[in-house]
Design an enzyme around this catalytic site. Structure first.
Site, PDB file in Angstrom:
ATOM      1  N   SER A 117       0.847  -1.179   0.000  1.00 40.24           N
ATOM      2  CA  SER A 117       0.000   0.000   0.000  1.00 40.24           C
ATOM      3  C   SER A 117       0.891   1.241   0.000  1.00 40.24           C
ATOM      4  CB  SER A 117      -0.942  -0.029   1.204  1.00 40.24           C
ATOM      5  OG  SER A 117      -1.834   1.061   1.207  1.00 40.24           O
ATOM      6  N   TYR A 170      -4.372   8.222  -7.261  1.00 37.94           N
ATOM      7  CA  TYR A 170      -3.460   7.219  -6.707  1.00 37.94           C
ATOM      8  C   TYR A 170      -3.833   6.932  -5.251  1.00 37.94           C
ATOM      9  CZ  TYR A 170       0.793   4.966  -5.047  1.00 37.94           C
ATOM     10  OH  TYR A 170       1.679   4.080  -4.479  1.00 37.94           O
TER      11      TYR A 170
END
Length: 271
Positions: A132, A146
Site C-alpha cells: 500500500s 493514486y
C-alpha cells in the site's frame, strides 16, 4: 525422515524498486521466489526466477499461478507489489485514465489474490502482503486518484483478512512513505491538464524532486516485507520506514485541524 520443503513466494512487479528488493530479500531468507514483470527481463536477480505476467489480464494471471503451482506445488507468500503512479489535479484525469490506474493498483491485486487464494485455503496456510502506501492513510493533493486506489486497497485488504483467517491465511498491508526509486519519476501525468493547476502541480513535482535524493531505499520496505512474511502474530498494517511510522502516528493521534494545517504546509499549499 520428513523433508522440509522450501517455502514459495510470488512477487508481482519484481523487475525494479520495492518489488525487486522484496524478491531478493525473500530469496536471501530461503524462499524460492518467482518474480513477475509485464515484459521479459534480460537478467533475473540472484535467487529469483522472473516470469512474465500482466496483472491487468485475467488469463495471464491464471496461467502464471497455474504454472507456479504445477512446478512448485504451493504458494506460501503472495506479495502484490505491481502498481502505477498518477500525478495531477483530481479533475485533470479522464475517467478512462483513472480506470486504467485502478485496473493495475486495485483490480490487479484482486486478480492475483483470487488466483492464489484457493490453493492457500486448501492447504490452510498462506500470507498475502499488499504493498500500500501512507497515501492509503492520508490525503495527498495532486495524487487524488493514486491515493484513492490505495484507500480502496486498504479497505479490501482489511475485509479480506477477516474472511480468510478461518483458513489460517492472513492479509497484511505494507505502507511505505517516500522511497528512493524510479516509481515517482515514472508516474503518469494527468491526461487533461488545466492551466489553473500548473503552478501548484509544478510545486508538488519540485517537492518530490527535493525529497527523493534523501528518501529511504527500497531495501527498507523489503525488510518489512520479509518480517511480515514470517511474523508469528501477523498484523494488518506495517508502516515501512521512519516517515511512514511518523505519519501513521500523527494520523492516529493529531487533531484533524492540526493535521490538515501541517499537510498543507508540507505540500506548500495556501493556508
Amino acid at each position: 525422515m520428513t523433508i522440509q520443503r522450501k517455502k514459495i513466494a510470488l512477487v508481482t512487479g519484481a523487475s525494479a524498486g520495492i518489488g525487486l528488493a522484496s524478491a531478493q530479500a525473500l530469496a536471501a531468507s530461503g524462499y524460492t521466489v518467482y518474480g513477475t514483470s509485464r515484459r521479459p527481463t534480460v537478467a533475473a536477480p540472484k535467487g529469483v526466477r522472473m516470469v512474465v505476467c500482466d496483472v491487468t489480464d485475467e488469463a495471464s494471471v491464471r496461467e502464471l499461478v497455474a504454472e507456479v503451482l504445477a512446478e512448485a506445488g504451493q504458494i506460501d507468500v503472495l506479495v502484490n507489489n505491481a502498481g502505477l503512479g498518477l500525478t495531477g489535479g483530481a479533475e485533470e484525469s479522464s475517467i478512462g485514465q483513472v480506470q486504467a490506474l485502478f485496473d493495475v493498483n486495485l483490480f490487479g491485486v484482486m486478480r492475483m489474490t483470487n488466483a492464489v487464494l484457493p490453493s492457500m485455503r486448501a492447504r490452510r496456510q498462506g500470507r498475502i502482503l499488499n504493498i500500500s502506501s501512507v497515501l492509503g492513510l492520508i490525503p495527498a493533493p495532486y495524487s487524488a486518484h493514486y491515493a484513492a486506489t490505495k484507500h480502496a486497497l486498504e479497505g479490501y485488504s482489511e475485509s479480506l483478512d477477516h474472511e480468510v483467517r478461518a483458513f489460517n491465511v492472513r492479509v497484511s498491508l505494507i505502507e511505505p512513505g517516500y522511497i528512493r526509486s524510479t516509481f515517482d519519476q515514472n508516474a503518469v501525468e494527468a491526461d487533461a491538464q488545466i492551466a489553473v493547476y500548473d503552478q501548484a502541480r509544478a510545486g508538488v513535482r519540485a517537492l518530490l524532486d527535493e525529497v527523493m535524493p534523501t528518501a529511504e531505499l527500497p531495501e527498507v520496505v523489503a525488510a518489512v516485507v520479509r518480517a511480515a512474511a514470517v511474523d508469528p502474530q501477523p498484523r494488518l498494517r506495517y508502516p515501512a520506514g521512519k516517515l511512514a511510522k511518523q505519519i501513521a502516528l500523527l494520523r492516529r493521534f493529531a487533531p484533524a485541524k492540526a493535521f490538515d494545517k501541517s499537510l498543507r504546509k508540507q505540500m506548500r499549499l495556501p493556508a
